[in-house]
Motif scaffolding. Structure first.
Motif, short mmCIF file in Angstrom:
data_model
loop_
_atom_site.label_atom_id
_atom_site.label_comp_id
_atom_site.label_asym_id
_atom_site.label_seq_id
_atom_site.Cartn_x
_atom_site.Cartn_y
_atom_site.Cartn_z
N LEU A 157 -1.81 -3.43 -2.80
CA LEU A 157 -0.87 -2.94 -1.81
C LEU A 157 -1.30 -3.40 -0.41
O LEU A 157 -0.45 -3.79 0.41
CB LEU A 157 -0.79 -1.42 -1.85
N GLY A 158 -2.60 -3.39 -0.15
CA GLY A 158 -3.10 -3.85 1.14
C GLY A 158 -2.75 -5.32 1.38
O GLY A 158 -2.38 -5.71 2.49
N ARG A 159 -2.85 -6.12 0.35
CA ARG A 159 -2.50 -7.54 0.47
C ARG A 159 -1.01 -7.70 0.76
O ARG A 159 -0.62 -8.53 1.59
CB ARG A 159 -2.86 -8.27 -0.82
N ALA A 160 -0.18 -6.87 0.11
CA ALA A 160 1.26 -6.93 0.37
C ALA A 160 1.58 -6.55 1.81
O ALA A 160 2.43 -7.17 2.46
CB ALA A 160 2.00 -6.01 -0.60
N SER A 214 5.68 5.11 6.77
CA SER A 214 6.62 4.08 6.35
C SER A 214 6.46 2.90 7.31
O SER A 214 5.46 2.78 8.00
CB SER A 214 8.06 4.62 6.35
N GLY A 215 7.45 2.05 7.36
CA GLY A 215 7.37 0.89 8.25
C GLY A 215 8.12 -0.28 7.66
O GLY A 215 8.63 -0.24 6.53
N ARG A 216 8.19 -1.36 8.43
CA ARG A 216 8.96 -2.52 8.00
C ARG A 216 8.39 -3.17 6.75
O ARG A 216 9.11 -3.81 5.99
CB ARG A 216 9.03 -3.54 9.14
N ALA A 217 7.10 -3.01 6.52
CA ALA A 217 6.49 -3.63 5.34
C ALA A 217 7.05 -3.05 4.04
O ALA A 217 7.05 -3.74 3.01
CB ALA A 217 4.97 -3.45 5.37
N HIS A 236 7.20 -8.75 -0.42
CA HIS A 236 5.89 -8.61 -1.06
C HIS A 236 5.72 -7.23 -1.69
O HIS A 236 5.20 -7.10 -2.81
CB HIS A 236 4.80 -8.88 -0.03
N VAL A 237 6.15 -6.19 -0.98
CA VAL A 237 6.09 -4.84 -1.55
C VAL A 237 7.10 -4.71 -2.68
O VAL A 237 6.81 -4.12 -3.72
CB VAL A 237 6.34 -3.79 -0.45
N ARG A 238 8.28 -5.25 -2.51
CA ARG A 238 9.29 -5.20 -3.56
C ARG A 238 8.80 -5.89 -4.83
O ARG A 238 9.01 -5.40 -5.94
CB ARG A 238 10.59 -5.84 -3.08
N SER A 239 8.13 -7.02 -4.66
CA SER A 239 7.61 -7.74 -5.83
C SER A 239 6.48 -6.97 -6.49
O SER A 239 6.40 -6.91 -7.73
CB SER A 239 7.13 -9.12 -5.38
#
Length: 270
Positions: free
Chosen positions: A92-95, A170-173, A178-181
């Motif tokens: 998750l950190g990488r995303a 939350s936030g734009r990320a 990347h998060v969706r994947s």
């Protein structure tokens, strides 16, 4: 991705509600006071202030039972939660870091480190996923998001009642590719926020200023605007068939009691 359906713990039979002539008896004042104090004591605590221990597996399952009690128009269960265990936080950190680079290709290494660290700040991290459907005209997406919000609030209040602190972030990320994947989100799904749970090392302080509650009496509408309509076609409760009935049948009809499904939500481990 490993998927597992949370199983139901052994539960005692629910206590029978005492029904008065005009409906359910009001809740005892002492119970209301406790509920009020619990709700008003909830404070947002940032993930960086949350430390071990967090909820264990049994406590986490109890919190999901509270989420399952959220209002759900149409019984669509338009949400799920993803548990990100400690050994998978780096994913998750990488995303988060890749999402930052997409927004700002010139981000410094320090900023990227900060983005990665956001995934590793609390003992328990849940990601709330909205699973809205668009093919139900009678249940608009906003109703489904209300259900998710209620489920999140139930988890927060349950965690506070257990002695933990909770923070939402939350936030734009969260809406990045990347998060969706990472969470293998379907087209109709969206990652809404992270729910961080743990023990707070920060004083609750005075909390934010709450809005005033201004209860005003509204004048009754004119009698000419009040209309009563009846229909001789009533939906048969408990089935999808229509049946003919007298207009006053709705007054005596009662919705059949349905059993509560066993954990209508599941945790996904990444």
């Amino acid at each position: 991705m490993i998927r597992g359906t949370a199983t139901s713990p052994e539960k005692d039979e629910p206590a029978t509600l005492q029904v008065a002539a005009n409906g359910f008896e009001p809740i005892a004042r002492v119970d209301f006071d406790r509920a009020r104090d619990l709700i008003q004591s909830r404070r947002h605590v940032g993930p960086r202030w949350l430390v071990d221990p967090g909820p264990n597996s049994d406590q986490l399952e109890e919190l999901l039972w509270l989420a399952a009690a959220a209002p759900d128009h149409g019984r669509l269960i338009p949400w799920r939660f993803v548990l990100v265990p400690a050994e998978s936080r780096h994913l998750l950190g990488r995303a988060f870091a890749l999402a930052l680079l997409d927004r700002d290709p010139g981000a410094s290494e320090e900023q990227l480190v900060t983005a990665r660290e956001k995934a590793d700040r609390a003992p328990v991290l849940l990601v709330a996923i909205a699973c809205t459907v668009s093919d139900r005209a009678d249940v608009p997406p906003v109703d489904q998001l209300v259900s998710l919000g209620a489920a999140i609030q139930n988890i927060q209040l349950g965690a506070v009642a257990m002695g933990f602190s909770v923070g939402l972030s939350s936030g734009r990320a969260m809406d990045s590719m990347h998060v969706r994947s990472l969470f293998e989100l379907a087209e109709s799904e969206r990652a809404i926020c992270c729910i961080s749970i743990g023990r707070s090392v920060k004083s609750n302080g005075v909390g934010r200023v709450r809005p005033n509650v201004d209860v005003r009496s509204l004048p009754p509408p004119p009698l000419s605007s009040l209309r009563c309509t009846t229909s001789s076609r009533l939906l048969a409760l408990g089935s999808s068939d229509w049946r003919s009935a007298a207009p006053n049948a709705a007054r005596s009809a009662r919705r059949p009691i349905r059993p509560i499904p066993l954990m209508p939500t599941f945790i996904t481990l990444i």
